[in-house]
Design a protein around this motif. Structure first.
Motif, PDB file in Angstrom:
ATOM      1  N   ALA A  48     -10.085  10.076   3.829  1.00  0.00           N
ATOM      2  CA  ALA A  48      -9.514  11.371   4.195  1.00  0.00           C
ATOM      3  C   ALA A  48      -9.270  12.243   2.970  1.00  0.00           C
ATOM      4  N   LYS A  49      -9.022  11.620   1.813  1.00  0.00           N
ATOM      5  CA  LYS A  49      -8.862  12.358   0.552  1.00  0.00           C
ATOM      6  C   LYS A  49      -9.265  11.428  -0.575  1.00  0.00           C
ATOM      7  N   LYS A  50      -9.437  11.982  -1.753  1.00  0.00           N
ATOM      8  CA  LYS A  50      -9.843  11.163  -2.889  1.00  0.00           C
ATOM      9  C   LYS A  50      -8.680  10.321  -3.395  1.00  0.00           C
ATOM     10  N   GLY A  51      -9.031   9.220  -4.057  1.00  0.00           N
ATOM     11  CA  GLY A  51      -8.011   8.360  -4.631  1.00  0.00           C
ATOM     12  C   GLY A  51      -7.657   7.217  -3.706  1.00  0.00           C
ATOM     13  N   PRO A  52      -6.661   6.413  -4.092  1.00  0.00           N
ATOM     14  CA  PRO A  52      -6.275   5.280  -3.255  1.00  0.00           C
ATOM     15  C   PRO A  52      -5.553   5.762  -1.996  1.00  0.00           C
ATOM     16  N   THR A  53      -6.180   5.578  -0.876  1.00  0.00           N
ATOM     17  CA  THR A  53      -5.586   5.974   0.400  1.00  0.00           C
ATOM     18  C   THR A  53      -6.074   5.060   1.499  1.00  0.00           C
ATOM     19  N   ASP A  54      -5.273   4.898   2.523  1.00  0.00           N
ATOM     20  CA  ASP A  54      -5.640   4.087   3.686  1.00  0.00           C
ATOM     21  C   ASP A  54      -6.075   4.964   4.851  1.00  0.00           C
ATOM     22  N   ALA A 112     -11.340  -4.798   6.242  1.00  0.00           N
ATOM     23  CA  ALA A 112     -11.469  -3.857   7.363  1.00  0.00           C
ATOM     24  C   ALA A 112     -11.774  -2.449   6.862  1.00  0.00           C
ATOM     25  N   GLN A 113     -11.132  -2.044   5.778  1.00  0.00           N
ATOM     26  CA  GLN A 113     -11.394  -0.714   5.228  1.00  0.00           C
ATOM     27  C   GLN A 113     -12.819  -0.599   4.705  1.00  0.00           C
ATOM     28  N   ILE A 133      -5.922   2.535   8.381  1.00  0.00           N
ATOM     29  CA  ILE A 133      -6.000   1.080   8.509  1.00  0.00           C
ATOM     30  C   ILE A 133      -5.013   0.525   7.499  1.00  0.00           C
ATOM     31  N   GLY A 134      -4.026  -0.211   7.977  1.00  0.00           N
ATOM     32  CA  GLY A 134      -3.005  -0.753   7.097  1.00  0.00           C
ATOM     33  C   GLY A 134      -2.592  -2.145   7.521  1.00  0.00           C
ATOM     34  N   CYS A 135      -1.652  -2.716   6.788  1.00  0.00           N
ATOM     35  CA  CYS A 135      -1.156  -4.042   7.130  1.00  0.00           C
ATOM     36  C   CYS A 135       0.362  -4.037   7.070  1.00  0.00           C
ATOM     37  N   SER A 136       0.963  -4.814   7.971  1.00  0.00           N
ATOM     38  CA  SER A 136       2.417  -4.907   8.026  1.00  0.00           C
ATOM     39  C   SER A 136       2.793  -6.119   8.870  1.00  0.00           C
ATOM     40  N   LEU A 188       1.717  -2.571 -14.310  1.00  0.00           N
ATOM     41  CA  LEU A 188       1.848  -1.637 -13.202  1.00  0.00           C
ATOM     42  C   LEU A 188       0.663  -1.837 -12.272  1.00  0.00           C
ATOM     43  N   ARG A 189       0.926  -2.065 -10.997  1.00  0.00           N
ATOM     44  CA  ARG A 189      -0.149  -2.237 -10.017  1.00  0.00           C
ATOM     45  C   ARG A 189      -0.454  -0.889  -9.404  1.00  0.00           C
ATOM     46  N   LYS A 190      -1.722  -0.564  -9.312  1.00  0.00           N
ATOM     47  CA  LYS A 190      -2.121   0.725  -8.763  1.00  0.00           C
ATOM     48  C   LYS A 190      -2.851   0.515  -7.448  1.00  0.00           C
ATOM     49  N   GLY A 191      -2.531   1.341  -6.455  1.00  0.00           N
ATOM     50  CA  GLY A 191      -3.238   1.320  -5.183  1.00  0.00           C
ATOM     51  C   GLY A 191      -2.994   0.049  -4.396  1.00  0.00           C
ATOM     52  N   GLY A 192      -3.639  -0.052  -3.254  1.00  0.00           N
ATOM     53  CA  GLY A 192      -3.522  -1.238  -2.427  1.00  0.00           C
ATOM     54  C   GLY A 192      -2.127  -1.432  -1.881  1.00  0.00           C
TER      55      GLY A 192
END
Length: 160
Positions: free
Chosen positions: A118-124, A106-107, A68-71, A41-45
Motif C-alpha cells: 500500500a506504501k513504500k517501506g516496511p508495512t503490512d 503469507a505476505q 496481513i498481520g499476526c496476533s 535496533l530491530r527494524k520492520g516486521g
C-alpha cells in the motif's frame, strides 16, 4: 570509556517516537511506555514479540486495501487498528505454529500473486488487483500458512 548518546526521531501511525542510543543499547521512548531493545535496533516486521503459536489475520479497510498481520488476539488488534482506520474489519484468521514467520510467508505469497504494498517501506498493508476476489486473497494466505505449518511440524519431528 564513555559512550555518547544519540537521539533519533521517527513518526509511525501519527505518533512521533524517540529512539535513544546510549552505547550498546537502544531505547524507544513512546508517549506512555519505554521499550529496551538490547544491543541492536530491530527494524520492520513484528519487532520480535510475535513468536510461537498464534493467528494470522486478514483485515480489510476499504474496497481493495487489506492487512496481513499476526496476533494472539486478532480482535484486540482490530480495536487498536480501528483507532487509525475506522473502516477496518476482520475478514479471516488462520492458526499458525510460528506466527512471525507464517505472517512473512503469507505476505510474500500475496505479493507473488499480484498484490502491491500500500506504501513504500516496511508495512503490512496491501492493495489487491481490482478483479481479484477477496476469496483469492484468503486462499493464497491460507495456503501459505498451511505450508509453513507443515514445514514447522516436519522440522520439530525431525523428519526432513
Amino acid at each position: 570509556m564513555e559512550h555518547s548518546s544519540s537521539q533519533h526521531y521517527f513518526t509511525s501511525g501519527g505518533i512521533t517516537k524517540q529512539i535513544l542510543n546510549s552505547g550498546n543499547s537502544w531505547t524507544f521512548v513512546l508517549p506512555s511506555k519505554t521499550y529496551e531493545m538490547g544491543n541492536r535496533l530491530r527494524k520492520g516486521g513484528a519487532m520480535g514479540r510475535h513468536h510461537g503459536r498464534g493467528k494470522i489475520y486478514i483485515m480489510k479497510s476499504g474496497s481493495r486495501t487489506y492487512k496481513i498481520g499476526c496476533s494472539k488476539d486478532p480482535n484486540r488488534r482490530l480495536r487498536e487498528i480501528k483507532r487509525q482506520k475506522p473502516r477496518a474489519k476482520l475478514y479471516k484468521t488462520f492458526k499458525a505454529r510460528e506466527m512471525n514467520r507464517a505472517e512473512s510467508a503469507a505476505q510474500r505469497a500475496n505479493l507473488r500473486m499480484g498484490s502491491k504494498k500500500a506504501k513504500k517501506g516496511p508495512t503490512d498493508w496491501f492493495t489487491k488487483e481490482r478483479r481479484k476476489p477477496w476469496k483469492d486473497v484468503a486462499k493464497t494466505t491460507a495456503n501459505a500458512v498451511y505450508r509453513h505449518n507443515r514445514i514447522m511440524k516436519t522440522r520439530r519431528s525431525g523428519r526432513r
